[in-house]
Write a protein that holds these residues in place. Structure first.
Motif, PDB file in Angstrom:
ATOM      1  N   VAL A 428     -15.594 -10.243  22.470  1.00  0.00           N
ATOM      2  CA  VAL A 428     -15.694 -10.474  21.014  1.00  0.00           C
ATOM      3  C   VAL A 428     -15.869  -8.957  20.676  1.00  0.00           C
ATOM      4  O   VAL A 428     -15.072  -8.429  19.754  1.00  0.00           O
ATOM      5  N   ASN A 429     -16.501  -8.337  21.452  1.00  0.00           N
ATOM      6  CA  ASN A 429     -16.646  -6.722  21.068  1.00  0.00           C
ATOM      7  C   ASN A 429     -15.351  -5.870  20.937  1.00  0.00           C
ATOM      8  O   ASN A 429     -15.034  -5.078  20.095  1.00  0.00           O
ATOM      9  N   ARG A 430     -14.509  -6.170  22.039  1.00  0.00           N
ATOM     10  CA  ARG A 430     -13.140  -5.541  22.135  1.00  0.00           C
ATOM     11  C   ARG A 430     -12.364  -5.898  20.916  1.00  0.00           C
ATOM     12  O   ARG A 430     -11.598  -4.945  20.476  1.00  0.00           O
ATOM     13  N   LEU A 431     -12.052  -7.153  20.587  1.00  0.00           N
ATOM     14  CA  LEU A 431     -11.398  -7.734  19.486  1.00  0.00           C
ATOM     15  C   LEU A 431     -11.848  -7.021  18.172  1.00  0.00           C
ATOM     16  O   LEU A 431     -10.981  -6.536  17.654  1.00  0.00           O
ATOM     17  N   VAL A 432     -13.231  -7.135  17.918  1.00  0.00           N
ATOM     18  CA  VAL A 432     -13.714  -6.638  16.802  1.00  0.00           C
ATOM     19  C   VAL A 432     -13.566  -5.059  16.663  1.00  0.00           C
ATOM     20  O   VAL A 432     -13.055  -4.529  15.608  1.00  0.00           O
ATOM     21  N   THR A 433     -13.802  -4.130  17.580  1.00  0.00           N
ATOM     22  CA  THR A 433     -13.627  -2.837  17.719  1.00  0.00           C
ATOM     23  C   THR A 433     -12.202  -2.273  17.456  1.00  0.00           C
ATOM     24  O   THR A 433     -11.972  -1.145  16.920  1.00  0.00           O
ATOM     25  N   MET A 434     -11.488  -2.918  18.194  1.00  0.00           N
ATOM     26  CA  MET A 434      -9.929  -2.755  18.251  1.00  0.00           C
ATOM     27  C   MET A 434      -9.271  -3.191  16.901  1.00  0.00           C
ATOM     28  O   MET A 434      -8.089  -2.710  16.728  1.00  0.00           O
ATOM     29  N   SER A 435      -9.864  -3.909  16.256  1.00  0.00           N
ATOM     30  CA  SER A 435      -9.458  -4.170  14.733  1.00  0.00           C
ATOM     31  C   SER A 435      -9.987  -3.058  13.767  1.00  0.00           C
ATOM     32  O   SER A 435      -9.737  -3.448  12.506  1.00  0.00           O
ATOM     33  N   GLY A 436     -10.701  -2.095  14.222  1.00  0.00           N
ATOM     34  CA  GLY A 436     -11.171  -0.951  13.261  1.00  0.00           C
ATOM     35  C   GLY A 436     -12.454  -1.151  12.695  1.00  0.00           C
ATOM     36  O   GLY A 436     -12.935  -0.445  11.886  1.00  0.00           O
ATOM     37  N   MET A 437     -13.302  -2.033  13.426  1.00  0.00           N
ATOM     38  CA  MET A 437     -14.640  -2.240  12.751  1.00  0.00           C
ATOM     39  C   MET A 437     -15.533  -1.545  13.618  1.00  0.00           C
ATOM     40  O   MET A 437     -15.283  -1.668  14.935  1.00  0.00           O
ATOM     41  N   ARG A 438     -16.862  -1.384  13.178  1.00  0.00           N
ATOM     42  CA  ARG A 438     -17.804  -0.768  14.166  1.00  0.00           C
ATOM     43  C   ARG A 438     -18.922  -2.005  14.613  1.00  0.00           C
ATOM     44  O   ARG A 438     -19.272  -2.739  13.787  1.00  0.00           O
ATOM     45  N   THR A 439     -19.399  -1.764  15.912  1.00  0.00           N
ATOM     46  CA  THR A 439     -20.609  -2.553  16.283  1.00  0.00           C
ATOM     47  C   THR A 439     -21.526  -1.825  16.884  1.00  0.00           C
ATOM     48  O   THR A 439     -21.362  -0.733  17.342  1.00  0.00           O
ATOM     49  N   THR A 440     -22.733  -2.555  16.724  1.00  0.00           N
ATOM     50  CA  THR A 440     -23.957  -1.985  17.672  1.00  0.00           C
ATOM     51  C   THR A 440     -24.067  -3.133  18.720  1.00  0.00           C
ATOM     52  O   THR A 440     -24.531  -4.394  18.301  1.00  0.00           O
ATOM     53  N   VAL A 441     -24.073  -2.708  20.107  1.00  0.00           N
ATOM     54  CA  VAL A 441     -23.974  -3.447  21.174  1.00  0.00           C
ATOM     55  C   VAL A 441     -25.370  -3.451  21.798  1.00  0.00           C
ATOM     56  O   VAL A 441     -25.662  -2.487  22.176  1.00  0.00           O
ATOM     57  N   LEU A 442     -26.157  -4.489  22.073  1.00  0.00           N
ATOM     58  CA  LEU A 442     -27.453  -4.544  22.782  1.00  0.00           C
ATOM     59  C   LEU A 442     -27.373  -5.548  24.229  1.00  0.00           C
ATOM     60  O   LEU A 442     -26.690  -6.314  23.889  1.00  0.00           O
ATOM     61  N   ASP A 443     -28.001  -4.955  25.073  1.00  0.00           N
ATOM     62  CA  ASP A 443     -28.052  -5.913  26.105  1.00  0.00           C
ATOM     63  C   ASP A 443     -29.176  -5.620  27.273  1.00  0.00           C
ATOM     64  O   ASP A 443     -29.397  -4.346  27.439  1.00  0.00           O
ATOM     65  N   ALA A 444     -29.735  -6.567  27.798  1.00  0.00           N
ATOM     66  CA  ALA A 444     -30.807  -6.465  28.675  1.00  0.00           C
ATOM     67  C   ALA A 444     -30.502  -5.855  30.008  1.00  0.00           C
ATOM     68  O   ALA A 444     -31.372  -5.533  30.971  1.00  0.00           O
ATOM     69  N   ASP A 445     -29.266  -5.783  30.423  1.00  0.00           N
ATOM     70  CA  ASP A 445     -28.629  -5.447  31.653  1.00  0.00           C
ATOM     71  C   ASP A 445     -28.068  -3.972  31.799  1.00  0.00           C
ATOM     72  O   ASP A 445     -27.262  -3.548  31.105  1.00  0.00           O
ATOM     73  N   LEU A 446     -29.032  -3.195  32.402  1.00  0.00           N
ATOM     74  CA  LEU A 446     -28.685  -1.639  32.410  1.00  0.00           C
ATOM     75  C   LEU A 446     -27.246  -1.305  33.120  1.00  0.00           C
ATOM     76  O   LEU A 446     -26.528  -0.584  32.684  1.00  0.00           O
ATOM     77  N   LYS A 447     -27.079  -2.291  34.307  1.00  0.00           N
ATOM     78  CA  LYS A 447     -25.700  -1.971  34.820  1.00  0.00           C
ATOM     79  C   LYS A 447     -24.458  -2.226  33.893  1.00  0.00           C
ATOM     80  O   LYS A 447     -23.423  -1.519  33.703  1.00  0.00           O
ATOM     81  N   THR A 448     -24.800  -3.407  33.083  1.00  0.00           N
ATOM     82  CA  THR A 448     -23.516  -3.738  32.123  1.00  0.00           C
ATOM     83  C   THR A 448     -23.298  -2.588  31.053  1.00  0.00           C
ATOM     84  O   THR A 448     -22.324  -2.274  30.942  1.00  0.00           O
ATOM     85  N   ILE A 449     -24.433  -2.097  30.689  1.00  0.00           N
ATOM     86  CA  ILE A 449     -24.243  -1.049  29.607  1.00  0.00           C
ATOM     87  C   ILE A 449     -23.579   0.377  30.432  1.00  0.00           C
ATOM     88  O   ILE A 449     -22.726   0.994  29.493  1.00  0.00           O
ATOM     89  N   GLN A 450     -24.221   0.491  31.396  1.00  0.00           N
ATOM     90  CA  GLN A 450     -23.540   1.919  31.903  1.00  0.00           C
ATOM     91  C   GLN A 450     -22.149   1.425  32.170  1.00  0.00           C
ATOM     92  O   GLN A 450     -21.016   2.228  32.231  1.00  0.00           O
TER      93      GLN A 450
END
Length: 630
Positions: A428-450
């Protein structure tokens, strides 16, 4: 025949009554089997002389279980586990064996007897622990995997233990033991050898098992496959297990260890899954019978003669093994609930203890009276194992999760917030951001964010269900919230909170299944996506295309199914009852059947209309065929 049928009926009746009751009470099936055995044997005295023969028969459940475990472990997998097998498992066996040996010597026994008891009590119950780990779905936890590694090391350690046991016999004791072996030619040959000769024969049998599994079994299985008869394949799988078990028995080795080695050798063969499916039903039934015989075999006369002494020994054994396991969990950095699982799950003695005690008695290492007391201690420690698992669950409820790193400071607020960026959220994030829109992504898994940051995507570490993090991410100004968390409860909780503070916010949520859709609909989500629904529709469309329909026809049917199923879900939401399983909701079941019939009729009508249109197109003026094909 009548006697056999009566006994079989009685054992099966005890099994089907005690096990479901124990399972419903949260005690697990193993304790149910053990209770059934106690009721049949010591409590009522209904079991007779057949119990000994039945116990030998039921031990094949352990043999088959070890064979199936071996099939799941390719040699490469064993090599990958070498650190835990040698380090964690090796230390557990060695340290426990030394401590038990020292304590038994302090009680007045000589070194030979003490070492034999130390080897025996260093082992845990592979049968009970693995069965319980699988039932409670704990095998994939860090504690479960560590427990499995230790059990595997213990099973492998039985080989050198049985090989070294004859060396502990006093001079002349083997001559006395010969009389108990009977007249079998191989047994007489082995009895005539010195102690070192028995060790060599034992190791040679292990090597022969490995060679047979690699060079003989596979060609034989290919030959049997040519018959294309399921029962012959099953007979072949049983022949492998029974044949190797017989070979191990001849040389005084544990049949379970021999079949385990054969399973490892065959783990990468093309017949692996077929052998598993053939043997699994036999294994399950015989394992239950094995646990019943353990319960029935407890000698309550020994317990009533000196109850304080017996229960003190059981407590001492469990406490000692728990202390060793706890120390190893600290050394190998097993934390939290996994530590209590690892410590308590392996704190009992095991079924291989029965094998080692019998072997030690046969070699005239252990006197009969001491062996009988040892067997009772082993059985009682196995009997309390399900209670140790319950204790682990209680400890797990009271343990606080260790605090993790502080959440990131969020320095920007975007119109789209994506809570959870796993397999679903990242697409979802890749589709939205690559369509020119900005997102704020939150996740409780530190490894995923890294990992996201490694590939150039920005994300913030923190629990998306926390109100303060949502406020910092701009929940009060955002236009869209995407909820793609892993936990079902967390997803529903976040949707309900966001809807409460922002009635105008558009919420897109991922649902695990249809009933989760109802939860999220009630919580206030606008768009609900079942995580497997769209991909399953696409797979179904591919099936239709390759089953004779055109790409257009398959696409039309896919769209119709999508539309009608979504409408059906909205309809079923009216009869769904929160907290009531759907299979216990007669209105839901009845309405589901009606909607399924309506959906099938609509799909067939769509297909029929398409066929009529094609037929009318062929019959329309100007479409007539000319020439020889007309």
């Amino acid at each position: 025949m009548e006697s056999f049928l009566f006994q079989a009926t009685f054992y099966l009746l005890a099994m089907v009554i005690a096990v479901p009751l124990a399972t419903r009470a949260g005690l697990g099936s193993v304790l149910g089997y053990l209770i059934a055995g106690i009721l049949i044997g010591p409590a009522t005295g209904l079991s007779g002389a057949e119990m000994t023969d039945l116990q030998h028969f039921a031990e094949f459940g352990v043999v088959m279980m070890l064979f199936l475990i071996g099939l799941e472990l390719e040699p490469r997998a064993l090599w990958a586990m070498r650190d835990k097998l040698i380090g964690l498992g090796g230390l557990q066996v060695l340290v426990t064996m030394i401590l038990v040996t020292v304590i038994v010597m302090a009680m007045g026994e000589d070194f030979r007897v003490s070492l034999a008891i130390g080897m025996t009590l260093s082992l845990s119950s592979t049968a009970i622990v693995l069965q319980t780990l699988n039932e409670k779905r704990l095998m994939q936890t860090a504690g479960g995997r560590s427990s499995f590694a230790v059990l595997l090391t213990q099973d492998i350690a039985v080989i050198p233990m049985l090989a070294l046991m004859p060396l502990l016999a006093l001079p002349g004791a083997r001559a006395v033991a010969k009389a108990g072996h009977g007249d079998h030619v191989v047994a007489r040959l082995i009895d005539s050898l010195p102690a070192w000769g028995v060790t060599v024969i034992t190791l040679a049998a292990v090597a022969l098992t490995v060679l047979m599994g690699h060079y003989l079994v596979r060609p034989l299985f290919r030959f049997v496959q040519g018959a294309r008869l399921r029962e012959v394949n099953t007979a072949m799988a049983l022949l492998i297990v029974v044949g190797i078990a017989s070979l191990m028995n001849l040389v005084g080795l544990s049949p379970a260890l021999g079949t385990f080695l054969a399973g490892v050798v065959l783990a990468d063969s093309e017949f692996k899954h077929e052998m598993e499916s053939d043997i699994e039903p036999f294994k399950g039934l015989l394992m239950g019978l094995f646990f019943i015989t353990v319960g029935a075999g407890i000698n309550f006369d020994v317990i009533t003669a000196q109850p304080a002494n017996i229960f003190a020994l059981v407590f001492l054994l469990v406490a000692l093994k728990s202390a060793v396991l706890y120390g190893l969990s600290v050394l190998f950095k097993i934390r939290g609930p996994d530590r209590s699982l690892f410590t308590l799950s392996l704190a009992q003695a095991g079924e291989f203890g029965f094998v080692l005690v019998s072997f030690a008695v046969g070699q005239r290492i252990l006197p009969n009276a001491l062996a009988e007391k040892l067997l009772v201690v082993i059985a009682l420690s196995m009997l309390i194992t399900p209670l140790l698992f319950i204790l682990h669950e209680q400890i797990g409820l009271r343990l606080r999760k260790p605090p993790g790193p502080d959440p990131d400071a969020i320095d920007e607020q975007q119109p789209i917030i994506i809570a959870g960026v796993g397999r679903f959220g990242q697409v979802v994030n890749r589709l939205v951001t690559m369509s020119g829109m900005r997102t704020t992504v939150l996740d409780a898994d530190l490894k995923t964010i890294q990992l996201m940051r490694t590939f150039g995507f920005k994300g913030y570490f923190g629990d998306p269900t926390r109100p303060d993090l949502l406020a910092a991410a701009g929940i009060n100004q955002a236009r869209v919230l995407v909820v793609a968390l892993d936990g079902r409860e967390n997803t529903t909780k976040l949707v309900a909170y966001a809807r409460r503070i922002r009635p105008d916010l558009h919420i897109v949520a991922r649902a695990r299944d249809r009933t989760h859709v109802f939860d999220l609909y009630r919580a206030g989500a606008n768009d609900i996506v079942r995580e497997m629904f769209d991909s399953s529709l696409r797979a179904g469309r591919y099936v239709l295309e390759n089953a004779g329909l055109s790409a257009f026809e398959a696409s039309e049917l896919e769209k119709l199914f999508f539309k009608l199923d979504r409408a059906a879900v909205r309809d079923l939401a009216q009869v769904w009852k929160p907290g009531v399983p759907v299979e216990q909701n007669p209105d839901y079941i009845a309405r589901t059947k009606e909607l399924n019939a309506e959906l099938e009729a609509a799909m067939m009508e769509q297909f029929r209309r398409r066929g009529e249109r094609d037929e009318s197109d062929r019959e329309a003026p100007g479409n007539e065929k000319t020439g020889p094909e007309a």
